[in-house]
Design an enzyme around this catalytic site. Structure first.
Site, PDB file in Angstrom:
ATOM      1  N   LYS A 263      38.479  -7.806  76.799  1.00 45.49           N
ATOM      2  CA  LYS A 263      37.626  -7.124  77.778  1.00 45.49           C
ATOM      3  C   LYS A 263      36.318  -7.886  77.963  1.00 45.49           C
ATOM      4  CE  LYS A 263      39.129  -2.361  76.877  1.00 45.49           C
ATOM      5  NZ  LYS A 263      39.638  -2.066  78.216  1.00 45.49           N
ATOM      6  N   ARG A 337      49.388   2.909  75.820  1.00 41.32           N
ATOM      7  CA  ARG A 337      50.771   3.314  76.098  1.00 41.32           C
ATOM      8  C   ARG A 337      51.728   2.755  75.043  1.00 41.32           C
ATOM      9  NH1 ARG A 337      50.292   0.478  81.892  1.00 41.32           N
ATOM     10  NH2 ARG A 337      48.125   1.048  81.505  1.00 41.32           N
TER      11      ARG A 337
HETATM   12  N1  BES Z   1      41.083   2.230  76.733  1.00 43.74           N
HETATM   13  C1  BES Z   1      41.334   1.570  77.965  1.00 43.74           C
HETATM   14  C2  BES Z   1      41.086   2.461  79.173  1.00 43.74           C
HETATM   15  C3  BES Z   1      39.656   2.729  79.523  1.00 43.74           C
HETATM   16  C4  BES Z   1      38.896   1.767  80.162  1.00 43.74           C
HETATM   17  C5  BES Z   1      39.107   3.951  79.280  1.00 43.74           C
HETATM   18  C6  BES Z   1      37.598   2.038  80.509  1.00 43.74           C
HETATM   19  C7  BES Z   1      37.801   4.238  79.662  1.00 43.74           C
HETATM   20  C8  BES Z   1      37.050   3.273  80.270  1.00 43.74           C
HETATM   21  C9  BES Z   1      42.780   1.110  78.020  1.00 43.74           C
HETATM   22  O1  BES Z   1      43.327   0.711  76.823  1.00 43.74           O
HETATM   23  C10 BES Z   1      42.807  -0.078  78.915  1.00 43.74           C
HETATM   24  O2  BES Z   1      42.223  -1.063  78.574  1.00 43.74           O
HETATM   25  N2  BES Z   1      43.476   0.053  80.048  1.00 43.74           N
HETATM   26  C11 BES Z   1      43.547  -1.008  81.000  1.00 43.74           C
HETATM   27  C12 BES Z   1      44.941  -1.053  81.547  1.00 43.74           C
HETATM   28  C13 BES Z   1      45.208  -2.267  82.403  1.00 43.74           C
HETATM   29  C14 BES Z   1      45.214  -3.492  81.550  1.00 43.74           C
HETATM   30  C15 BES Z   1      46.528  -2.074  83.077  1.00 43.74           C
HETATM   31  C16 BES Z   1      42.546  -0.698  82.122  1.00 43.74           C
HETATM   32  O3  BES Z   1      42.405   0.474  82.493  1.00 43.74           O
HETATM   33  O4  BES Z   1      41.871  -1.609  82.552  1.00 43.74           O
HETATM   34 MN    MN Z   2      42.918  -1.323  76.386  1.00 43.45          MN
END
Ligand code: BES
Ligand code: MN
Ligand code: ZN
Length: 481
Positions: A263, A337
């Site tokens: 990230k 997931r």
């Molecule tokens: N924990 C995150 C989702 C999230 C992001 C929650 C920002 C709250 C604020 C999750 O694990 C994630 O990183 N999801 C990705 C999925 C994508 C790679 C398809 C996302 O939402 O960017």
């Molecule tokens: Mn994630």
């Protein structure tokens, strides 16, 4: 903090000794002949407690009350939302001088959901995080007395609110703790501590047991960290063993760096909140132990860190889930997931009436619904309706999103049964479609709480949601509303 409910009229209320007295005044307030009534009536007449809820008239050492601080707070028609706003504003305005005892008094007969709102708002306004401060400033308030002339009518609602507060505060506490103070091991210990409460038991599985179960998807996420994973199994047995349980599954990623699909740095600290689903499950069990409904509930928490080391899972790696389905991990940041799918397979053994998972799953859900409503998906309309209605009753709102099969198209891959991501479009829904593949054996619902579980910015901190919604949903199963 200790909550108590007491039936008093304004005459009795005037004698009640406390540090702060908040008097919640409805627009249609009907005064008696006592001094306090007259004071309120005059204030309403002067237009200072008008139709606009949240209006405050602060009085110091008023002769009409036995409290140094008397706050008259307008609540309009006395609806839950108006009472919540008034209590937050009133307690917020005297935060530094709350003292030990606060009285929240309804000047007119109270409605059930307004009592609940008052209790929840009082707890929220006085919550204080201390765990990692060198000079902690814990909550000074010891007692919150709720006064209503019709106390007997609203006592069930009051009791449920008090139980819910215990759950919300436990959820907030664990969610707020930084990742180095809330590891999977420590979450496991928090669950074990809950097992000391009546009707609650707990079993913790570690890496060996999880490997034996064949949870290859969960293990793939955990392998990038030195912290060992934990799979937490909580049980609340309030009914006969033969009664099928509801299973709650909470995403317990104690820190989500994104893994190799790392990230960006800004706000990455907020990924300590990626275990808010797990925290909400712990919170629900705390509330159940208090409220003791005659139902059975199982809580499952797959917990690990999503980090990066020399063994970390790589984009393109294929893993085998507990269900036997193979998964191509195209993006290691779609890890929620991957841990949930194995927990959903594990849930089958309980032959549940319903399985509800709770997860900070997608940034896309934050884009879609913001911080007001959680995303709700359900394969069963009765279950979806019940959760949605519980959210309305508890003011812990959700909104249903679709599960059309066409949304699953993007999850197709040449190298496994399914990929763990589709394109950017409809990201909250495609994530739900991924999970749905593992839920064919029972009615299933999914709550995406990515936008609602915590607040960013100056008020950064966990909200305790959706403990209120879930407690309400579970309590409705025993017919109490
Ligand atoms: N924990 C995150 C989702 C999230 C992001 C929650 C920002 C709250 C604020 C999750 O694990 C994630 O990183 N999801 C990705 C999925 C994508 C790679 C398809 C996302 O939402 O960017
Ligand atoms: Mn994630
Ligand atoms: Zn995550």
């Amino acid at each position: 903090m200790n909550f108590e409910l007491k039936p008093l009229t304004l005459v009795g209320l005037a004698n009640e000794k406390c540090d702060v007295l908040v008097l919640l005044v409805q627009q249609d307030f009907k005064p008696g002949k006592d001094e306090l009534s007259l004071l309120v009536a005059q204030t309403v007449k002067a237009g200072d407690l008008g139709a606009k809820p949240g209006q405050l008239v602060p009085l110091y050492r008023a002769s009409q009350a036995n409290a140094p601080r008397l706050l008259l707070a307008g609540v309009g028609e006395g609806k839950a939302k108006q009472v919540r706003a008034a209590v937050s504003a009133a307690l917020g305005s005297v935060k530094a001088s709350l003292g030990k005892k606060v009285v929240l008094a309804f000047a007119s007969p109270a409605q059930e959901d307004a009592v609940r709102a008052a209790v929840l708002a009082a707890a929220d306004a006085t919550y204080s995080y201390t765990h990692t401060k060198s000079k902690p400033e814990p909550r000074t308030l010891q007692k919150c007395l709720v006064v209503a002339s019709n106390a007997a009518e609203v006592s069930a609602s009051f009791d449920r609110a008090v139980g819910t507060v215990l759950g919300i505060e436990l959820a907030k506490e664990w969610a707020n703790r930084p990742a180095n103070f809330a590891t999977p091991t420590l979450l496991g210990q928090a669950a074990q501590a809950l097992a000391k409460l009546p009707k609650v038991s707990c079993e913790i599985l570690g890496p060996k047991e999880v490997a034996k179960l064949g949870m290859g998807s969960f293990m793939a996420v955990a392998q990038g960290s030195d912290e060992p994973l934990r799979f937490i199994v909580l049980r609340y047995d309030g009914a006969a063993k033969t009664k099928a349980p509801t299973v709650l599954v909470g995403k317990g990623i104690t820190f989500d760096s994104g893994g190799i699909s790392i990230k960006p740095a800004p706000e990455m600290d907020e990924m300590k909140f990626d275990m808010c689903g797990a925290a909400s499950v712990l919170g629900v069990f705390r509330a159940l132990a208090q409220l003791k409904p005659a139902i059975n509930v199982v809580g499952l928490i797959p917990s690990c860190e999503n980090l990066i080391n020399g063994r970390a899972v790589k984009p393109g790696d294929v893993v085998t889930s507990m269900s036997g389905q193979t998964i191509e991990i195209l993006n290691t940041d779609a890890e929620g997931r991957l841990v949930l799918c194995d927990a959903l397979s594990y849930a089958e053994r309980f032959k549940p009436t319903a399985v509800v998972d709770i997860a900070t799953l997608t940034g896309a859900c934050v884009v879609a619904l913001g911080g007001v409503r959680s995303g709700l998906f359900a394969t069963d309309d009765a279950l979806g309706d019940a959760l949605l209605a519980a959210g309305e009753r508890s003011a812990d709102l959700a909104w249903r999103l679709p599960l059309d099969e066409d949304y699953a198209d993007g999850l197709k891959t040449n190298f496994a049964d399914v990929a763990n991501v589709a394109g950017r479009a409809g990201g909250a829904i495609t994530a739900a479609k991924f999970l749905q593949r593992f839920t064919s054996k029972y009615p299933w619902a999914h709550l995406d709480i990515a936008g609602t579980a915590w607040k960013s910015g100056a008020a950064k901190g966990a909200t305790g949601r959706p403990v209120g919604l879930l407690v309400e949903y579970l309590m409705a199963q025993v017919g109490t509303k």
